[in-house]
Design a protein around this motif. Sequence first.
Motif, mmCIF file in Angstrom:
data_model
loop_
_atom_site.group_PDB
_atom_site.id
_atom_site.type_symbol
_atom_site.label_atom_id
_atom_site.label_comp_id
_atom_site.label_asym_id
_atom_site.label_seq_id
_atom_site.Cartn_x
_atom_site.Cartn_y
_atom_site.Cartn_z
ATOM 1 N N THR A 22 -31.384 -53.238 -21.726
ATOM 2 C CA THR A 22 -31.750 -54.046 -20.564
ATOM 3 C C THR A 22 -32.817 -53.335 -19.745
ATOM 4 O O THR A 22 -33.026 -52.132 -19.886
ATOM 5 C CB THR A 22 -30.531 -54.311 -19.657
ATOM 6 N N ASP A 23 -33.434 -54.105 -18.880
ATOM 7 C CA ASP A 23 -34.345 -53.485 -17.921
ATOM 8 C C ASP A 23 -33.529 -52.996 -16.731
ATOM 9 O O ASP A 23 -32.290 -53.096 -16.730
ATOM 10 C CB ASP A 23 -35.457 -54.453 -17.508
ATOM 11 N N ALA A 24 -34.177 -52.478 -15.726
ATOM 12 C CA ALA A 24 -33.485 -51.884 -14.577
ATOM 13 C C ALA A 24 -32.653 -52.900 -13.804
ATOM 14 O O ALA A 24 -31.704 -52.527 -13.122
ATOM 15 C CB ALA A 24 -34.500 -51.217 -13.650
ATOM 16 N N THR A 25 -32.966 -54.182 -13.931
ATOM 17 C CA THR A 25 -32.210 -55.205 -13.206
ATOM 18 C C THR A 25 -31.111 -55.838 -14.051
ATOM 19 O O THR A 25 -30.416 -56.734 -13.592
ATOM 20 C CB THR A 25 -33.153 -56.321 -12.699
ATOM 21 N N GLY A 26 -30.957 -55.368 -15.289
ATOM 22 C CA GLY A 26 -29.925 -55.910 -16.168
ATOM 23 C C GLY A 26 -30.419 -57.032 -17.060
ATOM 24 O O GLY A 26 -29.644 -57.604 -17.825
ATOM 25 N N GLY A 27 -31.699 -57.346 -16.998
ATOM 26 C CA GLY A 27 -32.252 -58.374 -17.868
ATOM 27 C C GLY A 27 -32.408 -57.851 -19.287
ATOM 28 O O GLY A 27 -32.851 -56.723 -19.505
ATOM 29 N N GLU A 28 -32.054 -58.657 -20.250
ATOM 30 C CA GLU A 28 -32.095 -58.232 -21.643
ATOM 31 C C GLU A 28 -33.525 -58.079 -22.151
ATOM 32 O O GLU A 28 -34.350 -58.971 -21.986
ATOM 33 C CB GLU A 28 -31.360 -59.248 -22.515
ATOM 34 N N LEU A 29 -33.787 -56.928 -22.775
ATOM 35 C CA LEU A 29 -35.054 -56.702 -23.466
ATOM 36 C C LEU A 29 -34.899 -56.970 -24.958
ATOM 37 O O LEU A 29 -35.756 -57.594 -25.584
ATOM 38 C CB LEU A 29 -35.544 -55.267 -23.252
ATOM 39 N N VAL A 30 -33.813 -56.486 -25.524
ATOM 40 C CA VAL A 30 -33.546 -56.669 -26.953
ATOM 41 C C VAL A 30 -32.080 -56.328 -27.211
ATOM 42 O O VAL A 30 -31.521 -55.455 -26.556
ATOM 43 C CB VAL A 30 -34.485 -55.798 -27.820
ATOM 44 N N ALA A 31 -31.474 -57.043 -28.148
ATOM 45 C CA ALA A 31 -30.080 -56.790 -28.522
ATOM 46 C C ALA A 31 -30.006 -56.367 -29.977
ATOM 47 O O ALA A 31 -30.981 -56.470 -30.729
ATOM 48 C CB ALA A 31 -29.230 -58.036 -28.281
ATOM 49 N N SER A 32 -28.842 -55.916 -30.378
ATOM 50 C CA SER A 32 -28.665 -55.432 -31.742
ATOM 51 C C SER A 32 -28.527 -56.553 -32.761
ATOM 52 O O SER A 32 -28.229 -56.305 -33.923
ATOM 53 C CB SER A 32 -27.456 -54.485 -31.823
ATOM 54 N N ASP A 33 -28.774 -57.776 -32.341
ATOM 55 C CA ASP A 33 -28.788 -58.910 -33.260
ATOM 56 C C ASP A 33 -30.160 -58.970 -33.921
ATOM 57 O O ASP A 33 -31.077 -59.618 -33.426
ATOM 58 C CB ASP A 33 -28.502 -60.214 -32.509
ATOM 59 N N GLY A 34 -30.300 -58.244 -35.010
ATOM 60 C CA GLY A 34 -31.567 -58.192 -35.723
ATOM 61 C C GLY A 34 -31.765 -59.404 -36.602
ATOM 62 O O GLY A 34 -30.959 -60.343 -36.590
ATOM 63 N N PRO A 35 -32.810 -59.407 -37.391
ATOM 64 C CA PRO A 35 -33.099 -60.542 -38.270
ATOM 65 C C PRO A 35 -31.963 -60.872 -39.245
ATOM 66 O O PRO A 35 -31.820 -62.014 -39.671
ATOM 67 C CB PRO A 35 -34.349 -60.089 -39.032
#
Length: 100
Positions: free
Chosen positions: A39-52
């Motif tokens: 997440t970013d500093a505000t808790g917004g998701e940047l990327v999750a472990s749900d890959g292709p």
Amino acid sequence: MARDFVLLKIDTERHTHGAEVAKRLRGDRTGGIPWSVVTDATGGELVASDGPEGNIGCPVSPAECAWFVEMVRRGAQRLEATDIARIAAELEEHARPLRR
């Protein structure tokens, strides 16, 4: 990794409100554990472990390891390319003996 990441483990069984926090972060996505999110500093998701190919869990296969390194890249702010390459190499060293 400590330059750019704060590692936080949420135990949905033992932590007070752990299940609620995990639900807020994961939403309706399904898959095994471990599951992780950057997440970013505000808790917004940047990327999750749900890959292709789905949740990478504890990455072992080449595709899982590649997605983990991509997660690091997406979350990195101060890590340099050489740092990320070292993380990738250490992950590969860990994963190689676990492959079938």
